[in-house]
Design an enzyme around this catalytic site. Structure first.
Site, PDB file in Angstrom:
ATOM      1  N   ASN A 212      34.832 -31.335 -86.759  1.00 53.98           N
ATOM      2  CA  ASN A 212      36.105 -30.612 -86.712  1.00 53.98           C
ATOM      3  C   ASN A 212      36.316 -29.942 -85.356  1.00 53.98           C
ATOM      4  O   ASN A 212      37.443 -29.865 -84.860  1.00 53.98           O
ATOM      5  CB  ASN A 212      36.193 -29.594 -87.854  1.00 53.98           C
ATOM      6  CG  ASN A 212      36.673 -30.261 -89.143  1.00 53.98           C
ATOM      7  OD1 ASN A 212      37.004 -31.435 -89.148  1.00 53.98           O
ATOM      8  ND2 ASN A 212      36.698 -29.514 -90.228  1.00 53.98           N
ATOM      9  N   CYS A 264      41.477 -26.060 -92.381  1.00 49.38           N
ATOM     10  CA  CYS A 264      40.153 -26.459 -91.873  1.00 49.38           C
ATOM     11  C   CYS A 264      39.954 -26.185 -90.386  1.00 49.38           C
ATOM     12  O   CYS A 264      39.157 -25.326 -90.028  1.00 49.38           O
ATOM     13  CB  CYS A 264      39.907 -27.936 -92.161  1.00 49.38           C
ATOM     14  SG  CYS A 264      39.787 -28.256 -93.923  1.00 49.38           S
ATOM     15  N   LYS A 267      40.039 -22.370 -88.944  1.00 44.06           N
ATOM     16  CA  LYS A 267      38.990 -21.465 -89.438  1.00 44.06           C
ATOM     17  C   LYS A 267      37.589 -22.039 -89.168  1.00 44.06           C
ATOM     18  O   LYS A 267      36.642 -21.280 -88.966  1.00 44.06           O
ATOM     19  CB  LYS A 267      39.186 -21.116 -90.917  1.00 44.06           C
ATOM     20  CG  LYS A 267      39.033 -22.235 -91.909  1.00 44.06           C
ATOM     21  CD  LYS A 267      37.833 -22.119 -92.819  1.00 44.06           C
ATOM     22  CE  LYS A 267      37.826 -23.242 -93.818  1.00 44.06           C
ATOM     23  NZ  LYS A 267      36.541 -23.715 -94.230  1.00 44.06           N
TER      24      LYS A 267
HETATM   25  C1  UDX Z   1      40.781 -32.035 -90.887  1.00 44.47           C
HETATM   26  C2  UDX Z   1      39.835 -33.169 -90.507  1.00 44.47           C
HETATM   27  O1  UDX Z   1      40.614 -34.243 -89.932  1.00 44.47           O
HETATM   28  C3  UDX Z   1      39.067 -33.666 -91.714  1.00 44.47           C
HETATM   29  O2  UDX Z   1      38.162 -34.669 -91.336  1.00 44.47           O
HETATM   30  C4  UDX Z   1      38.326 -32.470 -92.315  1.00 44.47           C
HETATM   31  O3  UDX Z   1      37.639 -32.889 -93.477  1.00 44.47           O
HETATM   32  C5  UDX Z   1      39.286 -31.352 -92.646  1.00 44.47           C
HETATM   33  O4  UDX Z   1      40.025 -30.986 -91.487  1.00 44.47           O
HETATM   34  P1  UDX Z   1      43.144 -31.895 -92.124  1.00 44.47           P
HETATM   35  O5  UDX Z   1      43.073 -30.417 -91.918  1.00 44.47           O
HETATM   36  O6  UDX Z   1      43.577 -32.436 -93.453  1.00 44.47           O
HETATM   37  O7  UDX Z   1      41.736 -32.569 -91.813  1.00 44.47           O
HETATM   38  O8  UDX Z   1      44.209 -32.460 -91.063  1.00 44.47           O
HETATM   39  P2  UDX Z   1      44.196 -33.312 -89.709  1.00 44.47           P
HETATM   40  O9  UDX Z   1      44.828 -34.619 -89.973  1.00 44.47           O
HETATM   41  O10 UDX Z   1      42.883 -33.300 -89.047  1.00 44.47           O
HETATM   42  O11 UDX Z   1      45.218 -32.449 -88.833  1.00 44.47           O
HETATM   43  C6  UDX Z   1      44.915 -31.115 -88.464  1.00 44.47           C
HETATM   44  C7  UDX Z   1      46.012 -30.519 -87.634  1.00 44.47           C
HETATM   45  O12 UDX Z   1      46.038 -31.097 -86.340  1.00 44.47           O
HETATM   46  C8  UDX Z   1      47.434 -30.703 -88.188  1.00 44.47           C
HETATM   47  O13 UDX Z   1      48.143 -29.491 -88.037  1.00 44.47           O
HETATM   48  C9  UDX Z   1      48.015 -31.782 -87.311  1.00 44.47           C
HETATM   49  O14 UDX Z   1      49.425 -31.699 -87.219  1.00 44.47           O
HETATM   50  C10 UDX Z   1      47.343 -31.485 -85.973  1.00 44.47           C
HETATM   51  N1  UDX Z   1      47.259 -32.638 -85.068  1.00 44.47           N
HETATM   52  C11 UDX Z   1      46.545 -33.744 -85.416  1.00 44.47           C
HETATM   53  C12 UDX Z   1      47.874 -32.571 -83.821  1.00 44.47           C
HETATM   54  O15 UDX Z   1      48.508 -31.580 -83.461  1.00 44.47           O
HETATM   55  N2  UDX Z   1      47.743 -33.646 -82.970  1.00 44.47           N
HETATM   56  C13 UDX Z   1      47.057 -34.763 -83.292  1.00 44.47           C
HETATM   57  O16 UDX Z   1      46.991 -35.684 -82.464  1.00 44.47           O
HETATM   58  C14 UDX Z   1      46.434 -34.813 -84.552  1.00 44.47           C
END
Ligand code: UDX
Length: 437
Positions: A212, A264, A267
């Site tokens: 993460n 996730c 935090k």
């Molecule tokens: C994340 C991890 O990807 C996952 O493996 C873990 O188990 C939990 O945390 P999640 O929080 O569901 O998953 O969302 P994720 O798809 O990772 O996106 C996180 C944040 O990053 C979102 O707000 C998304 O909009 C942002 N993001 C993602 C960007 O701003 N740019 C990107 O290129 C990718």
């Protein structure tokens, strides 16, 4: 196999349903009666694509039930701990109360040979501490740390077909009998070639926080490049395309915009820094402070850009905010950059209306003073500026000509860089992206 899943939130509800789908006999346990009642009726207590379909498919199969009674865990061979580890109030560290309480309650129900598999994201050292507790009461049972990597919005497929399994064992040994037990649980995905790594406890816990942290760093890296592009007139989306073609870098997670949020990444990086501090390794992670700061600056930048877009003052400007969830295909608003920017704009005098296809109920609970409107057209009506802050398909596919007819002033801020600037400008809009000229 007989399986219990403790905690039926985003992680546990999906895990329970997916384990039943894999053919196991599963009981999901949660203290929240509302959640248990909904799940027992085949309904997910949150929005997650395909989960309701999976729950209905499993209804009546007799292999999946939900209860508030911890005693129902008795008789299961594997117990998955899937409770939350939120950020502590006013501190960076993780709040482990729910994990501790779940494991303590579970210990009274386990039998020799049982496996407790921790899936929650925890600070390194937690598994060793909990294993000691287990050894005092039921030395015949084993604690394995088996982190979960699912993404909201893709949770079902990520659980059924993960990139890898990690089993953290007391001695990190392949020969431990708990390995064969977990291999039976995951027989189907392992059979189709999913890699499985055996580690010690500390490594298994660190795999999750390191993954993460890496993802958060990648997003903040490209957002830092967006800041530089803003200073120089470069285009961060083209920059990301070009560097992403180097397969050592890769294009995924290089979308610049208003930054990361959710339950996730924010935090987890903070808890990781706090834990490293406790271990005397804080220097190793000082870069995460910068990752966090770059991310938070994006939210302020949205407010500044909106002010510019509105001709220098936000006072009385009608702002249509498209998106409340922290990302599309989710109704989760925890640390949502979209909502945080919307609230800031309101504080600074703008007349904000927020819309979202799924997350408005959760958004209203968190920001009761922020006006919410479920209908997209009504939200856009007479807007002085439109802000696309969560890239739901229906917002990405907005037609600039049709939208023009609804608003008072054709100004759009594309907080996720998902629109075609040329198309919007040609239709008469003032378009601003983040890190785009
Ligand atoms: C994340 C991890 O990807 C996952 O493996 C873990 O188990 C939990 O945390 P999640 O929080 O569901 O998953 O969302 P994720 O798809 O990772 O996106 C996180 C944040 O990053 C979102 O707000 C998304 O909009 C942002 N993001 C993602 C960007 O701003 N740019 C990107 O290129 C990718």
């Amino acid at each position: 196999m007989r399986i219990s899943v403790i905690g039926c939130g985003y992680l546990g509800a999906v895990h329970a349903a997916c384990m039943a789908k894999l053919g196991h006999d599963v009981v999901g346990i949660d203290l929240d009666k509302n959640k248990v009642d909904l799940l027992s009726q085949g309904q997910a207590p949150f929005y997650e694509p395909t989960l309701n379909e999976l729950l209905s498919e499993l209804e009546g199969c007799g292999r999946l039930r939900f209860t508030t009674e911890m005693a129902a865990a008795r008789g299961s061979e594997v117990h998955f701990v899937c409770v939350g580890t939120p950020q502590k109030r006013g501190e960076n560290g993780a709040d482990l109360r729910f994990v501790d309480a779940a494991v303590e309650a579970l210990i009274g129900q386990v039998a020799p040979g049982d496996v407790i598999a921790g899936k929650s994201t925890v600070p390194v050292g937690t598994a060793a501490r909990l294993a000691e507790l287990l050894a005092e009461t039921e030395p015949g049972a084993t604690l394995v740390w088996n982190p979960e990597f699912l993404r909201e919005g893709h949770a079902v497929t990520d659980t059924l077909n993960p990139d890898r399994f990690v089993y953290g064992l007391p001695d990190g040994s392949e020969d431990h009998p708990a390995v064969a037990v977990l291999d039976m649980v995951y027989a189907t995905p392992l059979g189709s070639g999913t890699p499985r790594l055996i580690t010690d406890y500390a490594t298994a816990e660190l795999v999750k926080t390191a993954a993460n942290s890496f993802l958060a760093t990648k997003i903040s890296f490209i957002n830092a490049m967006a800041e530089v592009c803003e200073a120089t007139g470069g285009d961060v989306t083209k920059l990301a395309d070009a560097i992403g073609l180097d397969d050592r870098i890769g294009r995924k997670f290089l979308n610049a915009g208003i930054g990361f949020g959710g339950g996730c990444l924010p935090k987890d990086i903070r808890a990781f820094m706090a834990r490293a501090g406790e271990l005397g390794a804080d220097q190793a992670l000082t870069f995460l402070r910068e990752v966090d700061a770059i991310n938070m600056r994006r939210r302020t930048r949205v407010v500044e850009l909106t002010r510019e877009l509105c001709g220098g003052s936000l006072m009385g400007q009608r702002i249509a905010v498209l998106g409340a969830a922290f990302k599309p295909e989710s109704d989760d608003v925890r640390d949502s950059p979209a909502l945080s920017a919307a609230a800031q704009l309101q504080l600074q005098g703008a007349v904000v209306t927020v819309t979202d296809p799924q997350a408005l109920d959760n958004a209203a609970k968190r920001f009761p003073e922020l006006p919410m409107e479920p209908d997209l057209e009504t939200t856009l009506h007479k807007a002085d500026a439109v802000l696309l802050l969560t890239e739901w398909r229906q917002y990405r596919e907005l037609d600039p000509h049709d939208t023009l007819a609804l608003v008072t002033a054709p100004r759009i801020l594309d907080g996720r860089n998902v629109l075609d600037p040329a198309k919007w400008r040609a239709a008469g809009w003032t378009y601003k992206g983040l890190g785009r000229p």
